[in-house]
Enzyme design. Structure first.
Site, PDB file in Angstrom:
ATOM      1  N   THR A 179       0.828  -1.206   0.000  1.00 47.21           N
ATOM      2  CA  THR A 179       0.000   0.000   0.000  1.00 47.21           C
ATOM      3  C   THR A 179       0.860   1.252   0.000  1.00 47.21           C
ATOM      4  O   THR A 179       0.619   2.195  -0.767  1.00 47.21           O
ATOM      5  CB  THR A 179      -0.917   0.002   1.228  1.00 47.21           C
ATOM      6  OG1 THR A 179      -1.682  -1.205   1.250  1.00 47.21           O
ATOM      7  CG2 THR A 179      -1.867   1.188   1.197  1.00 47.21           C
ATOM      8  N   THR A 180       1.892   1.279   0.851  1.00 49.21           N
ATOM      9  CA  THR A 180       2.758   2.452   0.947  1.00 49.21           C
ATOM     10  C   THR A 180       3.557   2.666  -0.328  1.00 49.21           C
ATOM     11  O   THR A 180       4.006   3.777  -0.607  1.00 49.21           O
ATOM     12  CB  THR A 180       3.693   2.312   2.156  1.00 49.21           C
ATOM     13  OG1 THR A 180       2.928   1.911   3.302  1.00 49.21           O
ATOM     14  CG2 THR A 180       4.404   3.605   2.485  1.00 49.21           C
ATOM     15  N   TYR A 186     -13.093  -4.191  -3.197  1.00 50.91           N
ATOM     16  CA  TYR A 186     -14.211  -3.751  -4.042  1.00 50.91           C
ATOM     17  C   TYR A 186     -15.255  -4.842  -4.260  1.00 50.91           C
ATOM     18  O   TYR A 186     -16.447  -4.602  -4.113  1.00 50.91           O
ATOM     19  CB  TYR A 186     -13.719  -3.218  -5.409  1.00 50.91           C
ATOM     20  CG  TYR A 186     -14.824  -2.541  -6.188  1.00 50.91           C
ATOM     21  CD1 TYR A 186     -15.234  -1.261  -5.856  1.00 50.91           C
ATOM     22  CD2 TYR A 186     -15.478  -3.197  -7.224  1.00 50.91           C
ATOM     23  CE1 TYR A 186     -16.265  -0.644  -6.546  1.00 50.91           C
ATOM     24  CE2 TYR A 186     -16.506  -2.598  -7.918  1.00 50.91           C
ATOM     25  CZ  TYR A 186     -16.903  -1.323  -7.580  1.00 50.91           C
ATOM     26  OH  TYR A 186     -17.934  -0.717  -8.252  1.00 50.91           O
ATOM     27  N   TYR A 230      -2.701 -10.650   3.747  1.00 49.88           N
ATOM     28  CA  TYR A 230      -2.723  -9.244   4.181  1.00 49.88           C
ATOM     29  C   TYR A 230      -4.168  -8.831   4.400  1.00 49.88           C
ATOM     30  O   TYR A 230      -4.942  -8.727   3.453  1.00 49.88           O
ATOM     31  CB  TYR A 230      -2.043  -8.381   3.117  1.00 49.88           C
ATOM     32  CG  TYR A 230      -2.019  -6.893   3.381  1.00 49.88           C
ATOM     33  CD1 TYR A 230      -2.233  -6.342   4.650  1.00 49.88           C
ATOM     34  CD2 TYR A 230      -1.749  -6.012   2.340  1.00 49.88           C
ATOM     35  CE1 TYR A 230      -2.202  -4.980   4.868  1.00 49.88           C
ATOM     36  CE2 TYR A 230      -1.701  -4.639   2.545  1.00 49.88           C
ATOM     37  CZ  TYR A 230      -1.929  -4.126   3.802  1.00 49.88           C
ATOM     38  OH  TYR A 230      -1.893  -2.768   4.018  1.00 49.88           O
ATOM     39  N   ARG A 266      -9.207  -0.576   4.282  1.00 48.26           N
ATOM     40  CA  ARG A 266      -8.990  -0.201   2.890  1.00 48.26           C
ATOM     41  C   ARG A 266      -9.785  -1.082   1.925  1.00 48.26           C
ATOM     42  O   ARG A 266     -10.249  -0.612   0.892  1.00 48.26           O
ATOM     43  CB  ARG A 266      -7.499  -0.292   2.539  1.00 48.26           C
ATOM     44  CG  ARG A 266      -6.656   0.804   3.175  1.00 48.26           C
ATOM     45  CD  ARG A 266      -5.211   0.727   2.679  1.00 48.26           C
ATOM     46  NE  ARG A 266      -4.392   1.778   3.271  1.00 48.26           N
ATOM     47  CZ  ARG A 266      -4.254   2.993   2.779  1.00 48.26           C
ATOM     48  NH1 ARG A 266      -4.887   3.334   1.669  1.00 48.26           N
ATOM     49  NH2 ARG A 266      -3.471   3.886   3.373  1.00 48.26           N
ATOM     50  N   LYS A 269      -0.165 -10.602   7.709  1.00 48.98           N
ATOM     51  CA  LYS A 269      -0.037  -9.200   8.103  1.00 48.98           C
ATOM     52  C   LYS A 269      -1.432  -8.725   8.478  1.00 48.98           C
ATOM     53  O   LYS A 269      -2.328  -8.663   7.631  1.00 48.98           O
ATOM     54  CB  LYS A 269       0.519  -8.346   6.964  1.00 48.98           C
ATOM     55  CG  LYS A 269       0.532  -6.846   7.303  1.00 48.98           C
ATOM     56  CD  LYS A 269       0.906  -5.989   6.115  1.00 48.98           C
ATOM     57  CE  LYS A 269       0.816  -4.494   6.471  1.00 48.98           C
ATOM     58  NZ  LYS A 269       1.121  -3.614   5.323  1.00 48.98           N
ATOM     59  N   ILE A 290       5.059  -5.204   9.282  1.00 47.55           N
ATOM     60  CA  ILE A 290       5.239  -4.617   7.959  1.00 47.55           C
ATOM     61  C   ILE A 290       4.790  -3.175   8.105  1.00 47.55           C
ATOM     62  O   ILE A 290       3.614  -2.884   8.269  1.00 47.55           O
ATOM     63  CB  ILE A 290       4.468  -5.391   6.892  1.00 47.55           C
ATOM     64  CG1 ILE A 290       5.042  -6.818   6.787  1.00 47.55           C
ATOM     65  CG2 ILE A 290       4.551  -4.682   5.548  1.00 47.55           C
ATOM     66  CD1 ILE A 290       4.341  -7.706   5.777  1.00 47.55           C
TER      67      ILE A 290
END
Length: 292
Positions: free
Chosen positions: A43-44, A106, A132, A137, A162, A203
């Protein structure tokens, strides 16, 4: 296989292009400062705005520069199972050591859909998988019972999680159901408590900016030196908050641009550049942590 401070690497841009030279320097700096693993295209890393060629190139650069010194856990997830499989195959060809597979976003699949999705990918992947879970999100939430069942089905393949759910009670539930599963935090502010419950690392967003402090904090926590860990945690805590003073990774990139003249603060739309108010929070937090 995975433990300690593992930055979810920011992807440097030069205008509209991935800045490969800056990325290579950044990876070297991370390894030199004690990061115990690297996550490209998380994501980052703004994976949501990288095109497919860029996505695969960023993974390949990370694997090349790391050169086996620390594990590279390549972001390879998607809301489309076949696209995720494509990313997996490209990450394997690029030399990644493991795969980070985010919950499909989504589509909002059921838990049965998640079981089918991750099972399909585990059956076809050659590398170990880190699930993850970041429902803030993705909306989709990989429930603990689903995590446990996936590890039961694929104990040699689905080896880690994660967890960015913010629910620390899950660490205990998952540890009881899958004691061999490697549990990593996805929330920097919760890591110290996570160690007490059974997590073994993070993470991290903050490790982009403060890799040595984060590495030292994790080492102390892993050794059970909680007095040192608490001291370092309190030094890092304002920085954890500052990294989300604006839409991530804009604050992290602003902080990195303060540290290095070769790291641009550029982000890609729809992420906007770091606001002045957020910059002030980052400046204060960096000063308090003795960074820059």
């Amino acid at each position: 296989m995975f433990s300690g401070s593992i930055p979810a690497l920011a992807t440097p841009f030069a205008g509209t292009e991935v800045d490969e030279d800056a990325y290579r320097k950044f990876i070297e700096w991370q390894i030199e400062n004690g990061s115990s693993g690297l996550v490209p295209c998380g994501t980052t890393g703004e994976s949501a705005t990288l095109d497919n060629d860029e996505h695969h190139k960023v993974i390949a650069i990370c694997a090349e520069v790391a050169n086996g010194r620390v594990p590279v856990i390549a972001g390879a997830g998607s809301n489309d199972t076949q696209t995720a499989l494509w990313h997996i195959k490209e990450a394997q060809l690029a030399g990644a050591d493991a795969l980070l597979l985010v919950a499909p976003y989504y589509n909002r699949p059921s838990q049965e859909g998640l079981l089918a999705h991750f099972s399909y990918l585990a059956e076809r992947a050659e590398l170990p998988i880190v699930l993850y879970n970041v429902p803030g999100r993705t909306v989709t939430d990989i429930k603990p019972e689903t995590v446990v069942e996936l590890h039961r089905r694929f104990p040699e393949k689905i080896v880690a999680l994660k967890d960015a759910s913010g629910d620390l009670s899950r660490v205990v539930t998952q540890r009881m159901g899958a004691p061999e599963l490697c549990q990593l935090s996805g929330d920097d502010p919760l890591v110290l408590a996570g160690y007490a419950l059974g997590q073994v690392g993070c993470i991290s967003v903050t490790a982009n900016v403060a890799p040595r402090l984060c590495a030292d904090f994790h080492a102390a926590a892993a050794e059970g030196d909680f007095e040192t860990a608490r001291t370092l945690n309190e030094k890092l805590y304002p920085l954890h908050a500052a990294m989300f003073a604006d839409a991530s990774p804009a604050p992290a990139k602003y902080a990195l641009s303060k540290l290095f003249d070769w790291f641009s603060p550029d982000v890609r739309l729809p992420i906007a550049p770091c606001s002045d108010a957020a910059k002030a929070k980052v400046d204060e937090a960096m000063a308090g942590a003795g960074i820059g």
